[in-house]
Motif scaffolding. Sequence first.
Motif, PDB file in Angstrom:
ATOM      1  N   LEU A  27       0.832  -1.201   0.000  1.00  0.00           N
ATOM      2  CA  LEU A  27       0.000   0.000   0.000  1.00  0.00           C
ATOM      3  C   LEU A  27       0.868   1.253   0.000  1.00  0.00           C
ATOM      4  CD1 LEU A  27      -2.567   1.691   0.349  1.00  0.00           C
ATOM      5  CD2 LEU A  27      -2.512   1.129   2.791  1.00  0.00           C
ATOM      6  N   VAL A  28       1.909   1.264   0.829  1.00  0.00           N
ATOM      7  CA  VAL A  28       2.795   2.430   0.864  1.00  0.00           C
ATOM      8  C   VAL A  28       3.431   2.651  -0.502  1.00  0.00           C
ATOM      9  CG1 VAL A  28       4.896   3.408   1.889  1.00  0.00           C
ATOM     10  CG2 VAL A  28       3.237   2.223   3.344  1.00  0.00           C
ATOM     11  N   ALA A  29       3.861   1.572  -1.150  1.00  0.00           N
ATOM     12  CA  ALA A  29       4.459   1.706  -2.485  1.00  0.00           C
ATOM     13  C   ALA A  29       3.451   2.276  -3.480  1.00  0.00           C
ATOM     14  CB  ALA A  29       4.974   0.350  -2.966  1.00  0.00           C
ATOM     15  N   LEU A  31       0.880   4.209  -2.772  1.00  0.00           N
ATOM     16  CA  LEU A  31       0.672   5.623  -2.426  1.00  0.00           C
ATOM     17  C   LEU A  31       1.821   6.485  -2.935  1.00  0.00           C
ATOM     18  CD1 LEU A  31      -0.643   5.227   1.232  1.00  0.00           C
ATOM     19  CD2 LEU A  31      -1.955   6.079  -0.725  1.00  0.00           C
ATOM     20  N   ARG A  32       3.036   5.978  -2.821  1.00  0.00           N
ATOM     21  CA  ARG A  32       4.190   6.752  -3.294  1.00  0.00           C
ATOM     22  C   ARG A  32       4.147   6.938  -4.811  1.00  0.00           C
ATOM     23  NH1 ARG A  32       9.497   4.341  -1.910  1.00  0.00           N
ATOM     24  NH2 ARG A  32      10.322   6.448  -2.212  1.00  0.00           N
ATOM     25  N   ARG A  33       3.649   5.930  -5.513  1.00  0.00           N
ATOM     26  CA  ARG A  33       3.524   6.069  -6.968  1.00  0.00           C
ATOM     27  C   ARG A  33       2.492   7.128  -7.333  1.00  0.00           C
ATOM     28  NH1 ARG A  33       3.296  -0.250  -9.097  1.00  0.00           N
ATOM     29  NH2 ARG A  33       5.441  -0.834  -8.526  1.00  0.00           N
ATOM     30  N   ARG A  34       1.382   7.122  -6.597  1.00  0.00           N
ATOM     31  CA  ARG A  34       0.300   8.035  -6.939  1.00  0.00           C
ATOM     32  C   ARG A  34       0.530   9.445  -6.401  1.00  0.00           C
ATOM     33  NH1 ARG A  34      -6.109   7.874  -5.531  1.00  0.00           N
ATOM     34  NH2 ARG A  34      -6.721   9.309  -7.184  1.00  0.00           N
ATOM     35  N   LEU A  49       4.896  -2.065  14.755  1.00  0.00           N
ATOM     36  CA  LEU A  49       5.457  -0.787  14.301  1.00  0.00           C
ATOM     37  C   LEU A  49       6.904  -0.897  13.815  1.00  0.00           C
ATOM     38  CD1 LEU A  49       4.636   2.174  13.933  1.00  0.00           C
ATOM     39  CD2 LEU A  49       5.534   2.628  16.231  1.00  0.00           C
ATOM     40  N   PRO A  50       7.768  -1.729  14.437  1.00  0.00           N
ATOM     41  CA  PRO A  50       9.143  -1.805  13.928  1.00  0.00           C
ATOM     42  C   PRO A  50       9.222  -2.215  12.458  1.00  0.00           C
ATOM     43  CG  PRO A  50       9.021  -2.784  16.108  1.00  0.00           C
ATOM     44  CD  PRO A  50       7.607  -2.513  15.677  1.00  0.00           C
ATOM     45  N   VAL A  51       8.274  -3.022  11.998  1.00  0.00           N
ATOM     46  CA  VAL A  51       8.276  -3.423  10.590  1.00  0.00           C
ATOM     47  C   VAL A  51       8.064  -2.205   9.693  1.00  0.00           C
ATOM     48  CG1 VAL A  51       7.094  -4.806   8.835  1.00  0.00           C
ATOM     49  CG2 VAL A  51       7.484  -5.749  11.109  1.00  0.00           C
ATOM     50  N   ALA A  52       7.202  -1.285  10.118  1.00  0.00           N
ATOM     51  CA  ALA A  52       6.950  -0.086   9.321  1.00  0.00           C
ATOM     52  C   ALA A  52       8.220   0.722   9.123  1.00  0.00           C
ATOM     53  CB  ALA A  52       5.867   0.762   9.982  1.00  0.00           C
ATOM     54  N   GLY A  53       9.137   0.633  10.082  1.00  0.00           N
ATOM     55  CA  GLY A  53      10.409   1.336   9.947  1.00  0.00           C
ATOM     56  C   GLY A  53      11.297   0.776   8.862  1.00  0.00           C
ATOM     57  N   LEU A  54      10.965  -0.402   8.346  1.00  0.00           N
ATOM     58  CA  LEU A  54      11.738  -1.021   7.265  1.00  0.00           C
ATOM     59  C   LEU A  54      11.075  -0.826   5.904  1.00  0.00           C
ATOM     60  CD1 LEU A  54      12.650  -4.412   9.003  1.00  0.00           C
ATOM     61  CD2 LEU A  54      13.956  -2.283   8.983  1.00  0.00           C
ATOM     62  N   ILE A  55       9.954  -0.094   5.873  1.00  0.00           N
ATOM     63  CA  ILE A  55       9.242   0.145   4.613  1.00  0.00           C
ATOM     64  C   ILE A  55       9.749   1.430   3.976  1.00  0.00           C
ATOM     65  CG2 ILE A  55       6.995   0.587   3.550  1.00  0.00           C
ATOM     66  CD1 ILE A  55       5.708  -0.998   5.830  1.00  0.00           C
ATOM     67  N   GLU A  56      10.203   1.330   2.758  1.00  0.00           N
ATOM     68  CA  GLU A  56      10.688   2.510   2.031  1.00  0.00           C
ATOM     69  C   GLU A  56       9.561   3.510   1.875  1.00  0.00           C
ATOM     70  OE1 GLU A  56      13.714   4.620   0.711  1.00  0.00           O
ATOM     71  OE2 GLU A  56      14.019   2.458   0.980  1.00  0.00           O
ATOM     72  N   GLY A  57       9.827   4.773   2.222  1.00  0.00           N
ATOM     73  CA  GLY A  57       8.831   5.822   2.040  1.00  0.00           C
ATOM     74  C   GLY A  57       8.059   6.177   3.284  1.00  0.00           C
ATOM     75  N   PRO A 156       1.836  -3.750  -6.029  1.00  0.00           N
ATOM     76  CA  PRO A 156       3.261  -4.087  -6.055  1.00  0.00           C
ATOM     77  C   PRO A 156       3.586  -5.105  -4.979  1.00  0.00           C
ATOM     78  CG  PRO A 156       2.927  -1.950  -5.013  1.00  0.00           C
ATOM     79  CD  PRO A 156       1.589  -2.403  -5.501  1.00  0.00           C
ATOM     80  N   ARG A 157       4.649  -5.841  -5.179  1.00  0.00           N
ATOM     81  CA  ARG A 157       5.066  -6.827  -4.177  1.00  0.00           C
ATOM     82  C   ARG A 157       5.609  -6.107  -2.949  1.00  0.00           C
ATOM     83  NH1 ARG A 157       9.496 -10.069  -2.855  1.00  0.00           N
ATOM     84  NH2 ARG A 157      10.904  -9.110  -4.354  1.00  0.00           N
TER      85      ARG A 157
END
Length: 352
Positions: A27-29, A31-34, A49-57, A156-157
Amino acid sequence: MRATDPTSPILLVGPSWVGDMVMAASLVAALRRRFPDRPVDVLAPPASLPVAGLIEGVRNLIPLGFGHGEFGLTGRWKIGRSLKSAGYGTAIILPRAFKAAIPSFAARVPERIGYAAEGRSLLLTDARDDSARKSARTIDRFVALAGPAGQPPASPRPLLRQPDIDIGALIAKFGLSDAKPVLGLCPGAEYGPAKQWPAPKFAALARLAHAAGYAVRLFGGPKDKAISAEIARLAGVPVEDISGRTSLVEAAALLGRCDAVVSNDSGLMHVAGALDRPLVVVYGSSSEKMTPPTAPNAEVVSIELSCRPCFKRECPLGTLACLQGIEAERVFSAVERVVAVARAGAGGSIAS
């Protein structure tokens, strides 16, 4: 999705399950595209929450100090009011619970998007139909919220960044081997025992892997210490048990360096897949169609029974037939195949 300010930040109210947070990376990917000029902040419980810290963007991590089943109306309202000055133009609420929609409503975020559930539509400005919840992939349901209703973008994956941690220091900290290829085993499943391949099966797999020259490493959280200890006891070969000893980010860093990973359908399975590890996933009560591994080099091991998938936490028949019928030799054969693919892609050396 409307936004009067094309640079206003987006608040993502994230799930409490680790695996769902990994899938939120898609979803974050999207959103970043749009909306490339709109930062994304994540509000979620400490467990995920720690996982979110590993998501680009993802720009900011905002802890939501409530666990599973805690309503916490006053606390959620206070958190929302504290976010009012952040100027969020859009909030996307992934959990279906009524309580999950409270903070963005209290923050007066002008656009609040989520699925209609638990009578919370009055807290949302865009309540989406969720009639496909039991048949659609979770990733697709999440990504659909990035686009207008009825116009879902492509999914996206999910990808995670390798944690910025000194692997050598972690190996020394936990007394781990670094001279052999590593097979990571993730025997836990937060949802319940009907998703857990039994300990004797994992132990048999550990013996096969040890005989083939692997260091066997057990991953999991504090709740997985008992089954990991049982596997280590039954295996009869050296096993590196770090269940309950690492933080989630440390576990991710070490998983990301495994040569292959065998897991139940669990949060750590999704973490390993989003870190591009060769992956074998054992499915019991859940469905590989709804929450499949997304790693490009992955195999699913399951058996077809009239009673699965039942999506129950515990086997309604008391047999665990869907898991008991899966033998260690079959799983190890899948390991050998995904490792061979990884070796071929790396020009003959095991990916690391």
